[in-house]
Design an enzyme around this catalytic site. Structure first.
Site, PDB file in Angstrom:
ATOM      1  N   HIS A 177       1.777   3.959  -2.239  1.00 56.71           N
ATOM      2  CA  HIS A 177       1.813   5.926  -2.240  1.00 56.71           C
ATOM      3  C   HIS A 177       2.878   6.616  -2.959  1.00 56.71           C
ATOM      4  CE1 HIS A 177      -1.980   6.455  -0.984  1.00 56.71           C
ATOM      5  NE2 HIS A 177      -1.383   5.838   0.217  1.00 56.71           N
ATOM      6  N   HIS A 201       0.960  -1.168   0.079  1.00 55.12           N
ATOM      7  CA  HIS A 201      -0.207  -0.064   0.403  1.00 55.12           C
ATOM      8  C   HIS A 201       0.803   1.411  -0.186  1.00 55.12           C
ATOM      9  CE1 HIS A 201      -3.227   2.069   1.420  1.00 55.12           C
ATOM     10  NE2 HIS A 201      -2.204   3.350   1.799  1.00 55.12           N
ATOM     11  N   GLU A 202       1.810   0.962   1.019  1.00 55.21           N
ATOM     12  CA  GLU A 202       2.559   2.284   1.268  1.00 55.21           C
ATOM     13  C   GLU A 202       3.686   3.003   0.223  1.00 55.21           C
ATOM     14  OE1 GLU A 202       1.568   4.385   2.961  1.00 55.21           O
ATOM     15  OE2 GLU A 202       0.607   3.282   4.238  1.00 55.21           O
ATOM     16  N   HIS A 234       3.040   6.902  -6.777  1.00 58.94           N
ATOM     17  CA  HIS A 234       2.247   7.653  -7.031  1.00 58.94           C
ATOM     18  C   HIS A 234       3.040   9.220  -7.269  1.00 58.94           C
ATOM     19  CE1 HIS A 234      -1.481  10.308  -6.396  1.00 58.94           C
ATOM     20  NE2 HIS A 234      -1.325  10.406  -7.753  1.00 58.94           N
TER      21      HIS A 234
HETATM   22 ZN   LIG Z   1      -2.976   4.920   2.313  1.00 58.63          ZN
END
Ligand SMILES: [Zn+2]
Length: 704
Positions: free
Chosen positions: A500, A496-497, A503
């Site tokens: 990010h 998940h991280e 991104h």
């Molecule tokens: Zn998040």
């Protein structure tokens, strides 16, 4: 007499000149005052000292003030370039110091840094207001905004203009002077209150320890958990005993495995009472003040509530839409959770016990039930999930999707020995940026996991400024002679991280203000959550799940069990999450600035939705950091909102192939690279060809 005066005067002069010299020296020695003289211009952690921050903040503020004065005093007519662009790039030094400082106060803080944070918060609050409430500046911004139809601008420039103008309006630029003065007071108070809120949780989290002295009190715990507890005890000067803390890697396994019900209750209650112990770290009065001040601020700005104020910027647009969405999920999730509670209760009774299932029993019996139903146990899986392998597995997914590579660099300064730095490159070898990872818990780090930027991607005079990104977590660390072995939950968090991080890393925008994760709050979780889909895909699991001792790939039978059990306990997970989302919305749809009784408010809120007593809301108000000390106020719903997007977006990969290059490129070009340069729904539709449907999410959570 005369002599004395003379003496005093000259002594004064001497003092003055020596302090000037000292100032000058300090300026010279302060790494923030020159280009970071390091590889890739990263922060020189080996040279940055605590005393450098405050002068750099003050200088950064001064510098930006000067530049803004120059913008305001410019005799040329306001243009996009001399006003909007000039403003966007006016705070370079301040951004530089703030990025490093914010990373440090989250990931590796100490009393000195916390003290500086308290000194800086009101300065920054004032500085920010000085900009937003600068009438001369607003006049120019408004003038440019007024001709926006006539200007020939790229969509990105359009977005920057729009965002800048709205920030002024939302910052109070249109208010009367009297109201502006009150707004300043509110902003200053809020900045300090939320700081204190977060600091209290950190202290409460570190303060608690449960020291076990008798071996029999370790009943049920797997050997690796016992080793970890013994090491924790040693670190805390209880050698020969076993210590458990409120850090997740310590507490969760205890709740899952300990047969000692009263000890489970003890640690669980300590966890849910953080910030609610009526001591000097109590957060109730603080959060109630925060909620009241936010309501007052919203009213001042012409909104009914803080939620209305916040949501106008998000995809959800207004509180009603959020409530409608949450309610749609709540009913099936609650029904599922009730059924799960009945199953756990039946287990208790089957064991011949006659107590009622309580929240501190849930983890324990859920783990048992999982074992019974799927023959699956967390400690069976962990040996296959060595942190380094999982991390490399995440990197490999990015490689297969986007062709990028991540290679460790050992020549980059770090702030802690646990940190590792990776250089990220395109398939053709060109430099993209850097990723710092910092995965293990420690007392100087706040709880949770997050991504942050030391430097956001942008372009200056046509040249790319390369991003420097960090991923921080609180994952299980090595114990005894074992490496760090993760739970499946932790794997999802790591991916998940990293999502990010992608991104931020793959951002391709001109302006820092629109770069990377600078998007609507309920859109920002799309790039992160979509990565979790790869983490749990059987083919991908096989690439990273290798037994830490034998190197053997995880057997298919275990993968099948993971797959089969993927809906297990989803009622619980969804309900505890949704309850927190409702609680967040309730706090922020208050239409009046009134301080309330926190416990009563929370109880009423949770009763209204019918939360069952066996489940505690994921974050109780006194430690709901996301909303009272982070950026998620009236935004906690974003995770599940974005799940509609990520589940639907991942369908695109399922339709074409998990690593289909065309789909991956479309995701990169339309979502990851775009940051906040366009409206999220427009970006999404360009990637997917249609608006997202909720079906994929319902199916994934077993709520259909
Ligand atoms: Zn998040």
């Amino acid at each position: 007499m005369k002599q004395t005066i003379l003496f005093l005067v000259s002594a004064g002069l001497l003092l003055l000149s020596s302090s000037n010299q000292a100032d000058k020296k300090a300026v010279e020695a302060n790494p923030f005052f020159s280009e970071f003289n390091t590889l890739f211009n990263v922060p020189p952690f080996d040279k940055i000292k605590e005393e450098h921050y405050l002068p750099a903040f003050k200088q950064g503020i001064k510098q930006q003030q000067k530049r803004i004065e120059a913008i305001v005093n410019n005799s040329d007519v306001p243009t996009f370039k001399n006003t909007i662009e000039a403003l966007e790039s006016s705070g370079a030094l301040l951004t530089k110091v703030r990025n490093v400082f914010n990373n440090m106060t989250s990931a590796h803080t100490n009393d000195e840094l916390q003290k500086i944070a308290k000194e800086v918060a009101p300065l920054l609050s004032k500085h920010n207001d000085d900009i937003k409430l600068n009438a001369g500046l607003f006049k120019r911004v408004k003038a440019v905004y007024g001709q926006k139809e006539k200007l020939e601008m790229s969509s990105e420039q359009n977005k920057l203009l729009e965002k800048t103008y709205k920030e002024f309006v939302r910052g109070g630029a249109n208010l009367s002077l009297e109201k502006q003065a009150r707004l300043r007071e509110i902003n200053e108070k809020l900045s300090l209150l939320s700081l204190k809120f977060g600091e209290n949780i950190l202290k409460e989290n570190n303060a608690f320890e449960m020291v076990i002295e008798k071996e029999e009190d370790l009943a049920g715990l797997p050997p690796s958990v016992i080793t970890g507890a013994s090491e924790a005890a040693k670190e805390r000067d209880h050698e020969g005993k076993w210590a458990f803390t409120l850090h997740k890697p310590s507490m969760i396994p205890f709740l899952q495995y300990s047969e000692k019900r009263e000890l489970r209750e003890k640690i669980f209650k300590a966890y849910i009472n953080r910030g609610n112990n009526n001591n000097e770290l109590d957060n109730k009065a603080i959060l109630s003040k925060i909620a009241a001040l936010r309501a007052e601020k919203a009213n001042l700005l012409g909104y009914r509530s803080h939620a209305e104020f916040v949501l106008e910027k998000n995809m959800a647009k207004e509180p009603d839409n959020v409530y409608k969405f949450l309610n749609q999920l709540w009913k099936p999730a609650l029904a599922r959770a009730k059924q799960e509670a009945r199953e756990l209760q039946a287990m208790i009774e089957k064991e011949g016990k006659d107590f009622k299932l309580e929240p501190w029993d849930w983890w324990y019996y859920a783990e048992k039930l999982k074992k019974l139903k799927y023959d699956l146990d967390d400690s069976l899986l962990r040996p296959y999930f060595r942190l380094e392998n999982v991390r490399d597995g995440a990197f490999a997914v990015a490689n297969r999707l986007y062709g990028i590579t991540l290679e460790e660099r050992t020549d980059i300064p770090k702030y802690h020995e646990d940190v590792k730095v990776f250089e990220v490159k395109e398939a053709d070898g060109s430099h993209i940026g850097l990723l710092y990872v910092d995965y293990f818990p420690r007392a100087s780090k706040r709880g949770g996991a997050w991504m942050n930027s030391y430097r956001k991607q942008s372009r200056r005079e046509g040249k790319t400024v390369h991003p420097v990104i960090s991923n921080v977590g609180n994952f299980s660390k090595p114990t005894g002679d074992k490496p760090a072995l993760l739970s499946f939950e932790e794997i999802l968090t790591l991916f998940h991280e990293f999502g990010h991080a992608l991104h931020g890393l793959l951002s391709n925008s001109t302006y820092e203000k629109l770069s990377g994760t600078s998007v609507a709050r309920d859109f920002v979780e799309l790039p992160s959550q979509i990565m979790e889909n790869w983490a749990s895909d059987p083919e991908v699991i096989k690439t990273y799940a290798k037994h830490y001792e034998t190197g053997e790939t995880i057997p298919q039978s275990l993968i099948d069990k993971i797959k089969k059990s993927s809906l297990f306990n989803q009622g619980f997970a969804t309900v505890e999450y949704l309850a927190a989302s409702f609680l967040d919305m309730d706090w922020h749809t208050l239409t009046e600035a009134k301080e309330l009784n926190v416990e009563k408010f929370e109880t009423d809120s949770l009763n209204r939705i019918g939360l069952i007593p066996e489940i505690v809301v994921r974050y109780k108000s006194p430690y709901f950091r996301h909303i009272f000390s982070g950026g998620y106020s009236s935004g906690y719903y974003s995770y599940i909102w974005a799940e509609v997007l990520d589940a639907d977006a991942f369908e695109a990969f399922k339709e074409t192939g998990l690593f289909d290059q065309k789909t991956a490129l479309a995701f990169r070009k339309n979502i990851l690279e775009k940051g906040g340069t366009e409206e999220p729904m427009a970006l999404y539709k360009r990637f997917r060809g249609a608006e997202p449907k909720i079906d994929a999410l319902l199916k994934r959570r077993g709520l259909n």
